[in-house]
Write a protein that holds these residues in place. Sequence first.
Motif, PDB file in Angstrom:
ATOM      1  N   PRO A 106     -18.592  54.249 -28.868  1.00 44.68           N
ATOM      2  CA  PRO A 106     -17.486  55.208 -28.931  1.00 44.68           C
ATOM      3  C   PRO A 106     -16.755  55.263 -27.588  1.00 44.68           C
ATOM      4  CG  PRO A 106     -19.521  56.155 -29.801  1.00 44.68           C
ATOM      5  CD  PRO A 106     -19.907  54.882 -29.126  1.00 44.68           C
ATOM      6  N   ASP A 107     -15.443  55.298 -27.641  1.00 39.77           N
ATOM      7  CA  ASP A 107     -14.635  55.330 -26.423  1.00 39.77           C
ATOM      8  C   ASP A 107     -14.405  56.780 -26.008  1.00 39.77           C
ATOM      9  OD1 ASP A 107     -13.088  54.626 -24.297  1.00 39.77           O
ATOM     10  OD2 ASP A 107     -11.312  54.082 -25.463  1.00 39.77           O
ATOM     11  N   ARG A 108     -15.471  57.371 -25.447  1.00 39.36           N
ATOM     12  CA  ARG A 108     -15.368  58.752 -24.978  1.00 39.36           C
ATOM     13  C   ARG A 108     -16.191  58.905 -23.701  1.00 39.36           C
ATOM     14  NH1 ARG A 108     -18.674  59.606 -29.769  1.00 39.36           N
ATOM     15  NH2 ARG A 108     -20.825  60.123 -29.140  1.00 39.36           N
ATOM     16  N   PRO A 109     -15.863  59.891 -22.884  1.00 35.58           N
ATOM     17  CA  PRO A 109     -16.547  60.064 -21.602  1.00 35.58           C
ATOM     18  C   PRO A 109     -18.062  60.211 -21.760  1.00 35.58           C
ATOM     19  CG  PRO A 109     -14.586  61.439 -21.694  1.00 35.58           C
ATOM     20  CD  PRO A 109     -14.784  60.885 -23.065  1.00 35.58           C
ATOM     21  N   GLY A 110     -18.790  59.542 -20.875  1.00 31.32           N
ATOM     22  CA  GLY A 110     -20.238  59.689 -20.836  1.00 31.32           C
ATOM     23  C   GLY A 110     -21.019  58.648 -21.591  1.00 31.32           C
ATOM     24  N   VAL A 111     -20.410  57.996 -22.584  1.00 32.14           N
ATOM     25  CA  VAL A 111     -21.163  57.045 -23.408  1.00 32.14           C
ATOM     26  C   VAL A 111     -21.542  55.803 -22.599  1.00 32.14           C
ATOM     27  CG1 VAL A 111     -21.118  55.582 -25.457  1.00 32.14           C
ATOM     28  CG2 VAL A 111     -20.130  57.869 -25.548  1.00 32.14           C
ATOM     29  N   ALA A 134     -36.312  40.582 -25.664  1.00 35.17           N
ATOM     30  CA  ALA A 134     -36.315  40.667 -27.123  1.00 35.17           C
ATOM     31  C   ALA A 134     -35.096  41.477 -27.528  1.00 35.17           C
ATOM     32  CB  ALA A 134     -37.596  41.321 -27.631  1.00 35.17           C
ATOM     33  N   ALA A 135     -34.244  40.869 -28.339  1.00 35.72           N
ATOM     34  CA  ALA A 135     -33.025  41.546 -28.766  1.00 35.72           C
ATOM     35  C   ALA A 135     -33.344  42.852 -29.483  1.00 35.72           C
ATOM     36  CB  ALA A 135     -32.210  40.625 -29.673  1.00 35.72           C
ATOM     37  N   GLU A 136     -34.460  42.873 -30.224  1.00 29.02           N
ATOM     38  CA  GLU A 136     -34.807  44.083 -30.968  1.00 29.02           C
ATOM     39  C   GLU A 136     -35.153  45.238 -30.029  1.00 29.02           C
ATOM     40  OE1 GLU A 136     -34.329  44.732 -34.126  1.00 29.02           O
ATOM     41  OE2 GLU A 136     -33.438  42.741 -34.137  1.00 29.02           O
ATOM     42  N   ASP A 137     -35.746  44.917 -28.864  1.00 22.46           N
ATOM     43  CA  ASP A 137     -36.028  45.961 -27.876  1.00 22.46           C
ATOM     44  C   ASP A 137     -34.741  46.625 -27.416  1.00 22.46           C
ATOM     45  OD1 ASP A 137     -38.699  45.416 -28.047  1.00 22.46           O
ATOM     46  OD2 ASP A 137     -38.756  44.156 -26.252  1.00 22.46           O
ATOM     47  N   LEU A 138     -33.722  45.801 -27.197  1.00 20.09           N
ATOM     48  CA  LEU A 138     -32.430  46.342 -26.772  1.00 20.09           C
ATOM     49  C   LEU A 138     -31.808  47.197 -27.866  1.00 20.09           C
ATOM     50  CD1 LEU A 138     -30.934  43.188 -25.033  1.00 20.09           C
ATOM     51  CD2 LEU A 138     -31.505  45.335 -23.916  1.00 20.09           C
ATOM     52  N   ARG A 139     -31.836  46.694 -29.075  1.00 20.40           N
ATOM     53  CA  ARG A 139     -31.240  47.441 -30.189  1.00 20.40           C
ATOM     54  C   ARG A 139     -31.942  48.789 -30.383  1.00 20.40           C
ATOM     55  NH1 ARG A 139     -30.585  42.070 -32.130  1.00 20.40           N
ATOM     56  NH2 ARG A 139     -28.394  41.641 -32.600  1.00 20.40           N
ATOM     57  N   GLU A 140     -33.273  48.765 -30.280  1.00 16.99           N
ATOM     58  CA  GLU A 140     -34.030  49.996 -30.465  1.00 16.99           C
ATOM     59  C   GLU A 140     -33.714  50.996 -29.354  1.00 16.99           C
ATOM     60  OE1 GLU A 140     -38.692  51.487 -30.737  1.00 16.99           O
ATOM     61  OE2 GLU A 140     -38.196  49.347 -30.708  1.00 16.99           O
ATOM     62  N   ARG A 141     -33.639  50.504 -28.123  1.00 13.05           N
ATOM     63  CA  ARG A 141     -33.374  51.403 -26.998  1.00 13.05           C
ATOM     64  C   ARG A 141     -31.976  52.009 -27.095  1.00 13.05           C
ATOM     65  NH1 ARG A 141     -36.364  54.219 -23.783  1.00 13.05           N
ATOM     66  NH2 ARG A 141     -37.783  52.437 -23.722  1.00 13.05           N
ATOM     67  N   LEU A 142     -30.981  51.171 -27.450  1.00 12.17           N
ATOM     68  CA  LEU A 142     -29.603  51.667 -27.489  1.00 12.17           C
ATOM     69  C   LEU A 142     -29.316  52.485 -28.743  1.00 12.17           C
ATOM     70  CD1 LEU A 142     -27.546  48.677 -26.056  1.00 12.17           C
ATOM     71  CD2 LEU A 142     -28.204  50.785 -24.921  1.00 12.17           C
ATOM     72  N   SER A 143     -30.190  52.388 -29.736  1.00 17.02           N
ATOM     73  CA  SER A 143     -29.966  53.142 -30.974  1.00 17.02           C
ATOM     74  C   SER A 143     -30.073  54.650 -30.749  1.00 17.02           C
ATOM     75  CB  SER A 143     -30.961  52.703 -32.054  1.00 17.02           C
ATOM     76  OG  SER A 143     -32.285  53.078 -31.696  1.00 17.02           O
ATOM     77  N   PRO A 149     -25.817  57.817 -29.851  1.00 14.99           N
ATOM     78  CA  PRO A 149     -25.065  57.903 -31.103  1.00 14.99           C
ATOM     79  C   PRO A 149     -23.827  57.009 -31.105  1.00 14.99           C
ATOM     80  CG  PRO A 149     -25.685  60.095 -30.340  1.00 14.99           C
ATOM     81  CD  PRO A 149     -26.022  59.141 -29.224  1.00 14.99           C
ATOM     82  N   GLY A 150     -23.664  56.249 -32.188  1.00 11.97           N
ATOM     83  CA  GLY A 150     -22.465  55.437 -32.371  1.00 11.97           C
ATOM     84  C   GLY A 150     -22.484  54.094 -31.676  1.00 11.97           C
ATOM     85  N   VAL A 151     -23.566  53.743 -30.987  1.00 14.44           N
ATOM     86  CA  VAL A 151     -23.636  52.480 -30.241  1.00 14.44           C
ATOM     87  C   VAL A 151     -24.267  51.394 -31.109  1.00 14.44           C
ATOM     88  CG1 VAL A 151     -24.701  51.295 -28.283  1.00 14.44           C
ATOM     89  CG2 VAL A 151     -23.688  53.543 -27.977  1.00 14.44           C
TER      90      VAL A 151
END
Length: 210
Positions: free
Chosen positions: A11-16, A57-66, A69-71
């Motif tokens: 999301p293109d909003r401050p803080g993300v 591991a790509a899944e580690d990144l996906r899990e962490r960034l999940s 919200p909205g990423v």
Amino acid sequence: MTVLRIRVVLPDRPGVLGQVARAFGVLGADILQVTVLEREGGRAVDDFTLSWPGGFAAEDLRERLSVVPGVRIEGVWPTREAPGANPDYDLLGHVVSDSERAFVTLVDAAPDLVSAEWAVAVDSDTGAVVHGSWQAPGVEEMPDLTPLRPAAFSEGPLHLLSLPMKAAGLHLVVARSEGPAFHQVELDKVIRLVEIVSLLARATADRTVA
């Protein structure tokens, strides 16, 4: 130490962006560069270049960034991109110093310009491959990968950029099999560099390795 390119939709909003950076930090990654590809309709698309300790591991990144919200991660792939390097300027410097090999130099440099794996120069009339970068497949023809206009598209597992180098009667094809499809920003970058190289090249520029 592994250097990765990671494409993130957020999301293109401050803080993300700060939240994403902190998530990378918790995983031990060091952000080397952020490239903004798109800002539209409240959404941003950014490419992060990260220094990553050990394997990944790509899944580690996906899990962490999940948890943000909205990423969403669109792709994770290795890159030869060196911190602080300027492959665009290096390319133009080599072309100026040896303009007769301008198009050969461009093909060799093209993969590093857009975090790709290989590139080839194809004869625009016959589809014959006349030069390939060091990781290019050993094929003699690529007639189906040379549309008349610059294009970014996928062919099976390959993501491709294809654009004419009219000054040499050639087509440049750039490919990667890891990571996401090429973004319009990446295509525009290569188009501009082809235009500049064509202007710098001598009329007698070599089409193949001497």
